[in-house]
Design a protein around this motif. Structure first.
Motif, PDB file in Angstrom:
ATOM      1  N   ILE A   9       0.855  -1.200   0.000  1.00  0.00           N
ATOM      2  CA  ILE A   9       0.000   0.000   0.000  1.00  0.00           C
ATOM      3  C   ILE A   9       0.887   1.244   0.000  1.00  0.00           C
ATOM      4  CG2 ILE A   9      -1.725   1.330   1.289  1.00  0.00           C
ATOM      5  CD1 ILE A   9      -2.642  -1.346   2.539  1.00  0.00           C
ATOM      6  N   GLY A  10       0.602   2.128  -0.920  1.00  0.00           N
ATOM      7  CA  GLY A  10       1.266   3.423  -0.934  1.00  0.00           C
ATOM      8  C   GLY A  10       0.205   4.487  -0.727  1.00  0.00           C
ATOM      9  N   LEU A  11       0.363   5.285   0.332  1.00  0.00           N
ATOM     10  CA  LEU A  11      -0.633   6.328   0.626  1.00  0.00           C
ATOM     11  C   LEU A  11       0.112   7.644   0.789  1.00  0.00           C
ATOM     12  CD1 LEU A  11      -3.478   7.352   1.572  1.00  0.00           C
ATOM     13  CD2 LEU A  11      -2.930   6.438   3.838  1.00  0.00           C
ATOM     14  N   ASN A  12      -0.301   8.630   0.015  1.00  0.00           N
ATOM     15  CA  ASN A  12       0.355   9.940   0.086  1.00  0.00           C
ATOM     16  C   ASN A  12      -0.154  10.695   1.300  1.00  0.00           C
ATOM     17  OD1 ASN A  12       1.543   9.302  -2.379  1.00  0.00           O
ATOM     18  ND2 ASN A  12      -0.109  10.267  -3.558  1.00  0.00           N
ATOM     19  N   ILE A  13       0.766  11.026   2.193  1.00  0.00           N
ATOM     20  CA  ILE A  13       0.325  11.694   3.430  1.00  0.00           C
ATOM     21  C   ILE A  13       0.792  13.150   3.483  1.00  0.00           C
ATOM     22  CG2 ILE A  13       0.353  11.631   5.948  1.00  0.00           C
ATOM     23  CD1 ILE A  13       0.577   8.609   5.813  1.00  0.00           C
ATOM     24  N   ASN A  14       2.104  13.358   3.639  1.00  0.00           N
ATOM     25  CA  ASN A  14       2.575  14.743   3.836  1.00  0.00           C
ATOM     26  C   ASN A  14       3.314  15.335   2.646  1.00  0.00           C
ATOM     27  OD1 ASN A  14       1.453  15.102   6.385  1.00  0.00           O
ATOM     28  ND2 ASN A  14       3.165  14.019   7.366  1.00  0.00           N
ATOM     29  N   GLN A  15       3.372  14.605   1.566  1.00  0.00           N
ATOM     30  CA  GLN A  15       4.046  15.142   0.372  1.00  0.00           C
ATOM     31  C   GLN A  15       3.122  16.152  -0.309  1.00  0.00           C
ATOM     32  OE1 GLN A  15       5.866  12.110  -1.998  1.00  0.00           O
ATOM     33  NE2 GLN A  15       6.208  13.463  -3.753  1.00  0.00           N
ATOM     34  N   THR A  16       3.686  17.292  -0.705  1.00  0.00           N
ATOM     35  CA  THR A  16       2.821  18.291  -1.343  1.00  0.00           C
ATOM     36  C   THR A  16       3.267  18.628  -2.766  1.00  0.00           C
ATOM     37  OG1 THR A  16       4.075  19.984  -0.176  1.00  0.00           O
ATOM     38  CG2 THR A  16       1.959  19.388   0.775  1.00  0.00           C
ATOM     39  N   ASN A  17       4.454  18.150  -3.138  1.00  0.00           N
ATOM     40  CA  ASN A  17       4.894  18.363  -4.526  1.00  0.00           C
ATOM     41  C   ASN A  17       5.043  17.027  -5.218  1.00  0.00           C
ATOM     42  OD1 ASN A  17       5.242  21.192  -4.730  1.00  0.00           O
ATOM     43  ND2 ASN A  17       6.940  20.974  -3.287  1.00  0.00           N
ATOM     44  N   PHE A  18       4.448  16.911  -6.355  1.00  0.00           N
ATOM     45  CA  PHE A  18       4.564  15.676  -7.127  1.00  0.00           C
ATOM     46  C   PHE A  18       5.055  16.019  -8.517  1.00  0.00           C
ATOM     47  CE2 PHE A  18       1.437  14.880  -3.853  1.00  0.00           C
ATOM     48  CZ  PHE A  18       1.832  13.649  -3.360  1.00  0.00           C
ATOM     49  N   GLU A  19       6.031  15.254  -8.958  1.00  0.00           N
ATOM     50  CA  GLU A  19       6.569  15.583 -10.282  1.00  0.00           C
ATOM     51  C   GLU A  19       5.792  14.942 -11.416  1.00  0.00           C
ATOM     52  OE1 GLU A  19      10.778  14.927  -9.999  1.00  0.00           O
ATOM     53  OE2 GLU A  19      10.908  16.654  -8.646  1.00  0.00           O
ATOM     54  N   LEU A  20       4.871  14.080 -11.061  1.00  0.00           N
ATOM     55  CA  LEU A  20       4.129  13.385 -12.112  1.00  0.00           C
ATOM     56  C   LEU A  20       3.100  14.327 -12.722  1.00  0.00           C
ATOM     57  CD1 LEU A  20       3.528  10.154 -10.041  1.00  0.00           C
ATOM     58  CD2 LEU A  20       5.173  10.475 -11.882  1.00  0.00           C
ATOM     59  N   ASN A  21       2.888  14.200 -14.028  1.00  0.00           N
ATOM     60  CA  ASN A  21       1.876  15.081 -14.609  1.00  0.00           C
ATOM     61  C   ASN A  21       0.525  14.370 -14.743  1.00  0.00           C
ATOM     62  OD1 ASN A  21       2.842  13.435 -16.488  1.00  0.00           O
ATOM     63  ND2 ASN A  21       3.184  14.962 -18.092  1.00  0.00           N
ATOM     64  N   ARG A  22       0.156  13.737 -13.612  1.00  0.00           N
ATOM     65  CA  ARG A  22      -1.160  13.116 -13.509  1.00  0.00           C
ATOM     66  C   ARG A  22      -1.840  13.744 -12.299  1.00  0.00           C
ATOM     67  NH1 ARG A  22      -0.062   7.840 -11.896  1.00  0.00           N
ATOM     68  NH2 ARG A  22       2.105   7.688 -12.531  1.00  0.00           N
ATOM     69  N   PRO A  23      -3.176  13.725 -12.258  1.00  0.00           N
ATOM     70  CA  PRO A  23      -3.819  14.295 -11.065  1.00  0.00           C
ATOM     71  C   PRO A  23      -3.517  13.449  -9.826  1.00  0.00           C
ATOM     72  CG  PRO A  23      -5.459  13.664 -12.729  1.00  0.00           C
ATOM     73  CD  PRO A  23      -4.128  13.270 -13.258  1.00  0.00           C
ATOM     74  N   ILE A  24      -2.820  14.048  -8.882  1.00  0.00           N
ATOM     75  CA  ILE A  24      -2.356  13.309  -7.717  1.00  0.00           C
ATOM     76  C   ILE A  24      -2.463  14.214  -6.490  1.00  0.00           C
ATOM     77  CG2 ILE A  24       0.090  13.867  -8.106  1.00  0.00           C
ATOM     78  CD1 ILE A  24       0.530  10.798  -7.614  1.00  0.00           C
ATOM     79  N   THR A  25      -2.748  13.618  -5.356  1.00  0.00           N
ATOM     80  CA  THR A  25      -2.890  14.450  -4.156  1.00  0.00           C
ATOM     81  C   THR A  25      -2.400  13.697  -2.920  1.00  0.00           C
ATOM     82  OG1 THR A  25      -4.418  15.951  -3.026  1.00  0.00           O
ATOM     83  CG2 THR A  25      -5.304  13.791  -3.601  1.00  0.00           C
ATOM     84  N   SER A  26      -2.484  14.354  -1.773  1.00  0.00           N
ATOM     85  CA  SER A  26      -2.070  13.727  -0.512  1.00  0.00           C
ATOM     86  C   SER A  26      -3.035  14.195   0.572  1.00  0.00           C
ATOM     87  CB  SER A  26      -0.655  14.172  -0.153  1.00  0.00           C
ATOM     88  OG  SER A  26      -0.639  15.557   0.135  1.00  0.00           O
ATOM     89  N   MET A  27      -2.938  13.555   1.724  1.00  0.00           N
ATOM     90  CA  MET A  27      -3.808  13.949   2.833  1.00  0.00           C
ATOM     91  C   MET A  27      -3.521  15.393   3.240  1.00  0.00           C
ATOM     92  SD  MET A  27      -3.882  10.420   5.048  1.00  0.00           S
ATOM     93  CE  MET A  27      -5.293  10.859   6.074  1.00  0.00           C
ATOM     94  N   ALA A  28      -2.231  15.756   3.279  1.00  0.00           N
ATOM     95  CA  ALA A  28      -1.866  17.126   3.686  1.00  0.00           C
ATOM     96  C   ALA A  28      -2.427  18.167   2.711  1.00  0.00           C
ATOM     97  CB  ALA A  28      -0.357  17.252   3.794  1.00  0.00           C
ATOM     98  N   ILE A  29      -2.387  17.845   1.419  1.00  0.00           N
ATOM     99  CA  ILE A  29      -2.937  18.799   0.439  1.00  0.00           C
ATOM    100  C   ILE A  29      -4.443  18.946   0.670  1.00  0.00           C
ATOM    101  CG2 ILE A  29      -3.459  19.179  -2.020  1.00  0.00           C
ATOM    102  CD1 ILE A  29      -0.801  17.811  -2.711  1.00  0.00           C
ATOM    103  N   GLU A  30      -5.116  17.834   0.863  1.00  0.00           N
ATOM    104  CA  GLU A  30      -6.576  17.880   0.977  1.00  0.00           C
ATOM    105  C   GLU A  30      -7.043  18.469   2.303  1.00  0.00           C
ATOM    106  OE1 GLU A  30      -8.612  17.252  -1.546  1.00  0.00           O
ATOM    107  OE2 GLU A  30      -6.847  16.796  -2.779  1.00  0.00           O
ATOM    108  N   LEU A  31      -6.274  18.205   3.378  1.00  0.00           N
ATOM    109  CA  LEU A  31      -6.726  18.637   4.706  1.00  0.00           C
ATOM    110  C   LEU A  31      -6.090  19.957   5.133  1.00  0.00           C
ATOM    111  CD1 LEU A  31      -6.610  15.151   6.456  1.00  0.00           C
ATOM    112  CD2 LEU A  31      -8.680  16.444   5.930  1.00  0.00           C
ATOM    113  N   GLY A  32      -5.060  20.384   4.389  1.00  0.00           N
ATOM    114  CA  GLY A  32      -4.410  21.656   4.707  1.00  0.00           C
ATOM    115  C   GLY A  32      -3.527  21.583   5.934  1.00  0.00           C
TER     116      GLY A  32
END
Ligand code: BTN
Length: 247
Positions: free
Chosen positions: A135-158
């Protein structure tokens, strides 16, 4: 932590190539109990689905692999994916995030990927003798180099979240949903999964090798995990992994 199926044994490592690979290496040396887990701060060669790489900034995300021996025939493999996806979805809900499951293995929040699952199995005869669930879960990363729609818990929860807390919730949830599999409640599992499924019962655009671009509606998942799709002219098709694209 008192769990129903898993003994609470977790190995934490700073860095490894891939927690899935490390888990298979460990399993080759001795048998480990159901729910034995490896969590890594960093992976140097994390694996995604279809041979892709899974890139996660060290220390900021959850990258883990769980081992278990499901009492499951190989024809019912996909029920494993269902239970893990449901456990991730419920974990995110416990932290106030409303996620959907995108067949076959993606978890999305607000249309963007927040988690992925990579399940590897060892099959003996017609029974799955050993499974490694990555399982890979994005938690505190806020920069992603991929050019696909991607997010993390920190981005969503602020705000930053505690990966330890999130792991412990997720672990409990996988254990809880595992109950459905152990007790062969396949119907319930599938119902829960399809209820959460992105684009279920909704007309949308797809592309497939045999049909080109078409408008379809997901109506079910069959036992082997194929996506069952109706088309406008009322023909029903089943799609295996990687034979259909969501447009
Ligand atoms: C995907 O969506 O492509 C699946 C991603 C799975 C990533 C996890 S991170 C922990 C485990 N170890 C790996 O090498 N891959 C999985």
């Amino acid at each position: 932590m008192k769990l129903k199926h898993f003994n609470d044994s977790v190995l934490k490592v700073n860095q490894t190539l891939s927690t899935n690979d490390l888990m298979w290496e460990l399993l080759a040396t001795k048998p480990y109990g159901n729910g034995f887990t490896v969590v890594a701060q960093a992976q140097t060669k994390g694996k995604g689905q279809t041979g892709n790489e899974w890139v996660a900034e060290p220390g900021k995300n959850l990258t883990c692999s769980l081992a278990f021996k499901p009492n499951l025939s190989s024809q019912k493999l996909f029920y494993l994916n269902m239970l893990v996806a449901l456990a991730i979805k419920k974990t995110l809900a416990d932290f106030n995030l409303d996620a959907v499951i995108k067949w076959p293995n993606d978890i999305l929040v607000d249309g963007k990927k927040i988690a992925g699952i990579l399940i590897e199995n060892q099959i003996q005869g017609r029974i799955i003798s050993q499974t490694v669930v990555g399982i890979g879960l994005n938690i505190n990363q806020t920069n992603f180099e991929l050019n696909r729609p991607i997010t993390s818990m920190a981005i969503e929860l602020g705000k930053e979240m505690s990966p330890e807390k999130i792991f412990s919730t997720l672990y409990k949830q996988v254990d809880a949903f595992y109950d459905l599999l152990e007790n062969q409640h396949f119907h319930t599992l599938k119902k829960l999964y399809t209820n959460q499924l992105y684009r279920m019962d909704t007309w949308a655009e797809y592309a497939a090798d045999n049909l080109g671009r078409f408008t379809g509606k997901i109506i079910d998942i069959d036992d082997s995990g194929k996506l069952v799709v109706d088309t406008i002219d009322r023909t029903q098709y089943k799609f295996d992994l990687q034979t259909i694209r969501f447009l």
